[in-house]
Scaffold this motif. Structure first.
Motif, short mmCIF file in Angstrom:
data_model
loop_
_atom_site.label_atom_id
_atom_site.label_comp_id
_atom_site.label_asym_id
_atom_site.label_seq_id
_atom_site.Cartn_x
_atom_site.Cartn_y
_atom_site.Cartn_z
N GLU A 239 -11.55 -8.06 -17.21
CA GLU A 239 -12.57 -8.50 -18.22
C GLU A 239 -13.53 -9.70 -17.94
O GLU A 239 -13.02 -10.74 -17.79
CB GLU A 239 -12.10 -8.75 -19.65
CG GLU A 239 -13.13 -8.81 -20.73
CD GLU A 239 -12.17 -9.17 -22.18
OE1 GLU A 239 -12.56 -10.34 -22.52
OE2 GLU A 239 -11.56 -8.45 -22.35
N PRO A 240 -14.93 -9.29 -17.62
CA PRO A 240 -15.60 -10.56 -17.20
C PRO A 240 -15.61 -11.51 -18.18
O PRO A 240 -16.09 -11.17 -19.51
CB PRO A 240 -16.79 -9.69 -16.87
CG PRO A 240 -16.71 -8.34 -16.57
CD PRO A 240 -15.55 -8.08 -17.58
N VAL A 241 -15.73 -12.66 -17.92
CA VAL A 241 -15.88 -13.80 -18.80
C VAL A 241 -16.59 -15.05 -18.30
O VAL A 241 -16.62 -15.28 -16.97
CB VAL A 241 -14.53 -14.41 -19.51
CG1 VAL A 241 -14.07 -13.22 -20.53
CG2 VAL A 241 -13.69 -14.89 -18.33
N LEU A 242 -16.95 -16.04 -18.84
CA LEU A 242 -17.35 -17.35 -18.34
C LEU A 242 -16.30 -18.20 -18.61
O LEU A 242 -15.82 -18.24 -19.89
CB LEU A 242 -18.93 -17.80 -19.01
CG LEU A 242 -20.20 -17.09 -18.58
CD1 LEU A 242 -21.16 -17.71 -19.20
CD2 LEU A 242 -20.05 -16.61 -17.17
N ILE A 243 -15.80 -19.06 -17.58
CA ILE A 243 -14.90 -20.21 -17.98
C ILE A 243 -15.42 -21.44 -17.58
O ILE A 243 -15.72 -21.87 -16.48
CB ILE A 243 -13.52 -19.83 -16.88
CG1 ILE A 243 -13.03 -18.39 -17.36
CG2 ILE A 243 -12.57 -20.82 -17.25
CD1 ILE A 243 -11.90 -18.04 -16.33
N ASP A 244 -15.59 -22.27 -18.48
CA ASP A 244 -16.41 -23.61 -18.45
C ASP A 244 -17.49 -23.23 -17.47
O ASP A 244 -18.15 -24.09 -17.00
CB ASP A 244 -15.67 -24.67 -17.64
CG ASP A 244 -14.43 -25.08 -18.47
OD1 ASP A 244 -14.62 -25.00 -19.73
OD2 ASP A 244 -13.45 -25.45 -18.02
N GLY A 245 -18.14 -22.05 -17.87
CA GLY A 245 -19.67 -21.86 -17.27
C GLY A 245 -19.81 -21.35 -16.04
O GLY A 245 -20.65 -20.72 -15.32
N LEU A 246 -18.39 -21.02 -15.24
CA LEU A 246 -18.29 -20.43 -14.18
C LEU A 246 -17.73 -18.82 -14.20
O LEU A 246 -17.44 -18.62 -15.29
CB LEU A 246 -17.31 -21.13 -13.23
CG LEU A 246 -17.31 -22.44 -12.55
CD1 LEU A 246 -16.01 -23.11 -11.96
CD2 LEU A 246 -18.54 -22.64 -11.93
N PRO A 247 -18.33 -18.02 -13.52
CA PRO A 247 -17.83 -16.66 -13.40
C PRO A 247 -16.45 -16.44 -13.41
O PRO A 247 -16.05 -17.21 -12.55
CB PRO A 247 -18.54 -15.97 -12.26
CG PRO A 247 -19.11 -16.92 -11.20
CD PRO A 247 -19.05 -18.26 -12.03
N GLY A 248 -15.97 -15.83 -14.13
CA GLY A 248 -14.17 -15.44 -14.12
C GLY A 248 -13.77 -14.27 -14.87
O GLY A 248 -14.89 -13.23 -15.24
N VAL A 249 -12.61 -14.17 -14.79
CA VAL A 249 -12.24 -12.86 -15.42
C VAL A 249 -10.91 -13.14 -16.29
O VAL A 249 -10.20 -14.25 -15.90
CB VAL A 249 -11.77 -11.76 -14.43
CG1 VAL A 249 -13.12 -11.24 -13.51
CG2 VAL A 249 -10.52 -12.15 -13.43
#
Length: 290
Positions: A239-249
């Motif tokens: 699931e694509p997310v932003l983590i502290d503004g960085l691309p993450g999953v």
């Protein structure tokens, strides 16, 4: 020459560094000067008869003075007081294109970095500035903050993610770095070691936070690629997310989140990965509602 005169000479030798530390922490030239003057008053009153490392001793006093100022700001509501150990902010990735033009992005870099730095909690700021800018060991910072070295490492890690996200946000939005992340997972699922290595910076760092101070660090593209192959889950849903503004999953297996990963992408390579692994650690994070 009196002991006080000798101390004054030593202090003047260290003053430029102490002022740089204070200015990085406080972001204010006037407050930095006040903090360094306070350090001199404290140092001259204490004396250095039993001090083995004058530089480290003055750094600790300066850091403590800045920490007191930051906590006073927090008490007035000027900066966050959240010193909880560095859980990331996980949010859905926007589907709409970034509306900023390239020129606007470039103009926003400095402001974004400043704004993020101001939003760091006192402990995050102290850990980040002392370790990343002045090479102070986590063990020494831990004594100052009265925390474990591992907790301090996590504070610095979260601050680093926030600062990196502000830095890259000014020039390249997360959605433009997402293909590198997608390619990383595709290579891991295909068992393509060479492709994984090509997607990773030679000095890449993988930091794995499993909670309860169980954090491990893997360095180097070959080592990180091997780790990615070892723990690849073919049937996982990403699931694509932003983590502290960085691309993450968020990695889901059977509908359950088992890990959360943030990627620092520099150009067409991954420079760092922060992983929060295991159901217990992931349960401590606030994830977007699916």
């Amino acid at each position: 020459m009196t002991d006080q005169d000798s101390l004054a000479l030593l202090f003047e030798q260290h003053r430029p560094r102490l002022r740089r530390i204070a200015e990085r922490m406080l972001g204010s030239a006037s407050e930095s000067d006040d903090a360094v003057q306070d350090v001199w008053l404290r140092a001259s009153a204490a004396g250095v008869d039993d001090v083995q490392n004058i530089g480290g001793w003055l750094t600790t006093i300066t850091s403590r003075a800045c920490l007191n100022i930051l906590r006073a700001r927090a008490a007035r509501g000027e900066i966050p007081l959240d010193d909880d150990g560095g859980d990331p902010v996980v949010e859905p990735e926007p589907r709409t294109p970034d509306p900023l033009t390239q020129a606007q992005r470039e103009d926003a870099i400095s402001a974004a970095l400043t704004a993020v730095h101001e939003r760091l909690s006192p402990a995050e700021r102290v850990a980040f500035v002392l370790h990343d800018s002045f090479d102070v060991p986590f063990e020494q910072i831990a004594e100052l903050l009265e925390r474990s070295p591992e907790a301090v490492r996590q504070l610095a890690s979260r601050a680093r993610r926030r600062m990196r996200s502000a830095d890259v946000a000014g020039t390249r939005p997360a959605r433009e770095r997402r293909p590198v992340v997608d390619a990383f997972f595709a290579a891991a699922r295909a068992g393509d070691f060479d492709r994984l290595v090509a997607l990773l910076s030679p000095e890449v760092e993988l930091r794995i936070d499993q909670g309860l101070s169980a954090t491990s660090l893997v360095r180097g593209s070959a080592s990180v690629a091997s780790r990615a192959l070892m723990f690849a889950i073919p049937d996982a849903v990403l699931e694509p997310v932003l983590i502290d503004g960085l691309p993450g999953v968020v990695v889901l297996v059977g509908g359950r989140a088992v890990s959360v990963m943030a990627f620092d992408v520099d150009g067409d390579r991954i420079a760092a990965i922060d992983a929060f692994a295991g159901p217990a650690r992931v349960a401590e994070l606030t994830l977007p509602t699916r």
